[in-house]
Design an enzyme around this catalytic site. Structure first.
Site, PDB file in Angstrom:
ATOM      1  N   LYS A 128      18.424 -27.522 -37.902  1.00 34.76           N
ATOM      2  CA  LYS A 128      18.196 -27.112 -36.553  1.00 34.76           C
ATOM      3  C   LYS A 128      18.897 -27.985 -35.322  1.00 34.76           C
ATOM      4  CE  LYS A 128      14.138 -24.413 -37.418  1.00 34.76           C
ATOM      5  NZ  LYS A 128      14.727 -23.066 -37.269  1.00 34.76           N
ATOM      6  N   ILE A 186      23.488 -19.944 -39.660  1.00 36.51           N
ATOM      7  CA  ILE A 186      22.632 -19.090 -40.178  1.00 36.51           C
ATOM      8  C   ILE A 186      21.562 -18.374 -39.330  1.00 36.51           C
ATOM      9  CG2 ILE A 186      23.311 -19.956 -42.629  1.00 36.51           C
ATOM     10  CD1 ILE A 186      20.571 -21.393 -42.607  1.00 36.51           C
ATOM     11  N   GLY A 187      21.572 -19.028 -38.126  1.00 40.13           N
ATOM     12  CA  GLY A 187      20.488 -18.415 -37.230  1.00 40.13           C
ATOM     13  C   GLY A 187      20.769 -18.851 -35.764  1.00 40.13           C
ATOM     14  N   GLY A 224      18.073 -19.010 -31.990  1.00 40.25           N
ATOM     15  CA  GLY A 224      16.832 -18.853 -31.434  1.00 40.25           C
ATOM     16  C   GLY A 224      16.896 -19.332 -29.926  1.00 40.25           C
ATOM     17  N   PHE A 274      15.254 -21.857 -29.310  1.00 38.14           N
ATOM     18  CA  PHE A 274      15.532 -23.517 -29.552  1.00 38.14           C
ATOM     19  C   PHE A 274      16.852 -23.911 -29.682  1.00 38.14           C
ATOM     20  CE2 PHE A 274      14.902 -21.243 -33.648  1.00 38.14           C
ATOM     21  CZ  PHE A 274      15.982 -21.614 -34.098  1.00 38.14           C
ATOM     22  N   GLY A 275      17.873 -23.110 -30.125  1.00 36.13           N
ATOM     23  CA  GLY A 275      19.337 -23.717 -30.421  1.00 36.13           C
ATOM     24  C   GLY A 275      19.726 -22.772 -31.757  1.00 36.13           C
ATOM     25  N   LYS A 276      20.458 -23.319 -32.343  1.00 34.37           N
ATOM     26  CA  LYS A 276      21.068 -22.791 -33.613  1.00 34.37           C
ATOM     27  C   LYS A 276      20.471 -23.458 -35.006  1.00 34.37           C
ATOM     28  CE  LYS A 276      25.168 -21.652 -30.987  1.00 34.37           C
ATOM     29  NZ  LYS A 276      26.304 -21.756 -30.707  1.00 34.37           N
ATOM     30  N   ASP A 313       3.941 -20.444 -32.086  1.00 38.54           N
ATOM     31  CA  ASP A 313       4.892 -19.477 -32.280  1.00 38.54           C
ATOM     32  C   ASP A 313       4.994 -18.853 -33.757  1.00 38.54           C
ATOM     33  OD1 ASP A 313       7.173 -17.799 -31.488  1.00 38.54           O
ATOM     34  OD2 ASP A 313       8.548 -19.246 -31.921  1.00 38.54           O
TER      35      ASP A 313
END
Length: 352
Positions: A46, A23-24, A26, A28-30, A146
Site C-alpha cells: 500500500k 491492484i487497488g 482508495g 488512503f492511496g494505491k 473502517d
C-alpha cells in the site's frame, strides 16, 4: 513520491520488492502487487497518500501504523514492514503486507446474491467466529474505524481483516462537509456521525452490519437519497428473518445487540461476542420445546424493536427542536442583534 510499475521499494533489511501492477485504490492511496526479488514471493504494498492536513494528523498516523505493525493474528492480514517516510525519504510512507490471493468478502457477497444462496447457520458460525477473533486481536492494539466487506480478504480459505491503522490517512484526505468522521458511511456507527469518541463498540457496530449482510445478503437499512446519517441515528434495522427465515434465533439476537444505537447497549468486547457465538447450537431441531422458545425469543425481539423505534422517534423530534431553536437564534443574532449594534455605533458617531 512518483510510483510506477517496476519501481523498487525496500524493507528494514534493504530487501528489494518490485512493484508489478496496481491492484487497488482508495482514499488512503494505491495498492500494488509486488514480488520479493530474492524469491518472487508475492506481497501487497500500500502506497499511502502523505497529504496530511497538519503535523498532528501525521503524528497520529505514525502512532497508529506503529501499533498496527505489532498485531499478529490468524485472522488479520500481516504487516511485514511499515515505512513512515523517514528512512527512505524519496519513497514516502508505505506498507508491505501479506498478499490476499482469493479476493474479498465483498466479492463473496456479490456471488452469493447472484446465485441467491444464503449461507447456512454452520457457515455463518464459522465466519462470525473468525472475524470476531481477528477483531479481538486488532482492538487489543487500536480501533479499526473502517470495517467493511472490501477490507476483509481471503488468503486461501482463511478470512483476514485488512486496512487497520490507516483509516486516519484516508479520512484526513476524503472528509466532506456532510461527513467528518472516520470510515465508510454505510458502516459508520451513530457515535461517528455525532463526532463522539470512537471505541471498540464503534467497531462492533460496523462489524454488526457486516454480520447482517452475511446473514441476509441485504443491507440492514432502507436508505433514501444517500442519507446514511438518518438511518444510523434514527432508523431501526430491517428484521433479519424477513430475508432469511432459516436464520438461527441466536444469530438474530447477536446481530441486533451489535447494532444497538446506544453504544452502552452493545456487547462490551469481542470476548463476549466470541462466547455468545460459541454457545450457538447448529444441530437440527428435534424438540418441540425449542420451537416454542424460539418463537418467544422472536416475539421479544419484535417487542424490543418497537420500543427502540418509539425511543428513536422521540430522540429525533428532540434533535429537530434543538436544530430549529439554534437556527432561530442564529437568525435573530445576525438579522436583529447585529443590526441593532450597527445602528448604535452609527448613532454614537453622529452624536460625536
Amino acid at each position: 513520491m512518483i510510483i510506477f510499475e517496476g519501481k523498487i521499494v525496500y524493507d528494514e533489511d534493504d530487501n528489494e520488492y518490485c512493484l508489478e501492477k496496481q491492484i487497488g485504490e482508495g482514499g488512503f492511496g494505491k495498492v500494488y502487487l509486488a514480488k520479493w526479488k530474492s524469491d518472487n514471493k508475492k506481497f501487497a504494498i500500500k502506497i499511502l497518500d502523505n497529504s496530511f492536513s497538519n503535523e498532528k494528523a501525521y503524528t497520529s498516523f505514525i502512532n497508529e501504523i506503529t501499533l498496527a505493525s505489532k498485531i499478529s493474528s490468524r485472522n488479520v492480514i500481516k504487516y511485514e514492514y511499515t515505512h513512515t517516510g523517514e528512512i527512505f525519504k524519496e519513497l514516502g510512507p508505505y506498507i508491505i503486507m501479506e498478499y490476499a490471493d482469493n479476493g474479498s468478502l465483498e466479492e463473496t457477497l456479490v456471488r452469493q446474491k447472484k446465485i441467491e444462496r444464503q449461507f447456512s447457520n454452520e457457515e455463518l458460525k464459522n465466519i462470525f467466529l473468525n472475524l470476531a477473533k481477528g477483531m479481538k486481536d486488532i482492538n487489543s492494539k487500536l480501533i479499526h474505524r473502517d470495517i467493511k466487506p472490501e477490507n476483509i480478504l481471503w488468503v486461501g480459505e482463511i478470512l483476514k481483516i485488512s486496512d487497520f491503522g490507516i483509516s486516519k490517512v484516508s479520512s484526513d484526505i476524503t472528509r466532506t462537509k456532510t461527513f467528518k468522521g472516520y470510515g465508510s458511511k454505510k458502516y459508520s456507527a451513530p457515535e461517528v456521525w455525532q463526532m463522539d469518541r470512537t471505541t471498540i463498540k464503534t467497531d462492533i457496530y460496523s462489524m454488526g452490519i457486516v454480520f447482517y449482510e452475511l446473514a441476509t445478503l441485504n443491507y440492514p437499512y432502507e436508505v433514501k437519497n444517500s442519507k446514511y446519517n438518518e438511518v444510523h441515528l434514527y432508523k431501526n434495522i430491517l428484521p433479519l428473518q424477513q430475508f432469511n427465515e432459516n436464520l438461527s434465533v441466536e444469530f438474530i439476537v447477536l446481530i441486533n445487540k451489535m447494532l444497538k444505537k446506544k453504544a452502552n447497549e452493545r456487547f462490551e468486547n469481542w470476548d463476549e461476542i466470541i462466547d455468545f457465538i460459541n454457545t450457538v447450537s447448529i444441530s437440527e431441531k428435534i424438540i418441540e420445546l425449542e420451537d416454542i422458545v424460539n418463537e418467544a425469543v422472536s416475539k421479544q425481539i419484535l417487542c424490543d424493536i418497537e420500543k427502540e423505534k418509539e425511543s428513536l422517534k422521540i430522540e429525533r423530534r428532540n434533535q429537530e427542536k434543538t436544530d430549529f431553536y439554534s437556527m432561530v437564534y442564529y437568525q435573530y443574532k445576525t438579522d436583529i442583534l447585529e443590526k441593532i449594534s450597527e445602528f448604535g455605533e452609527k448613532n454614537t458617531i453622529v452624536m460625536r
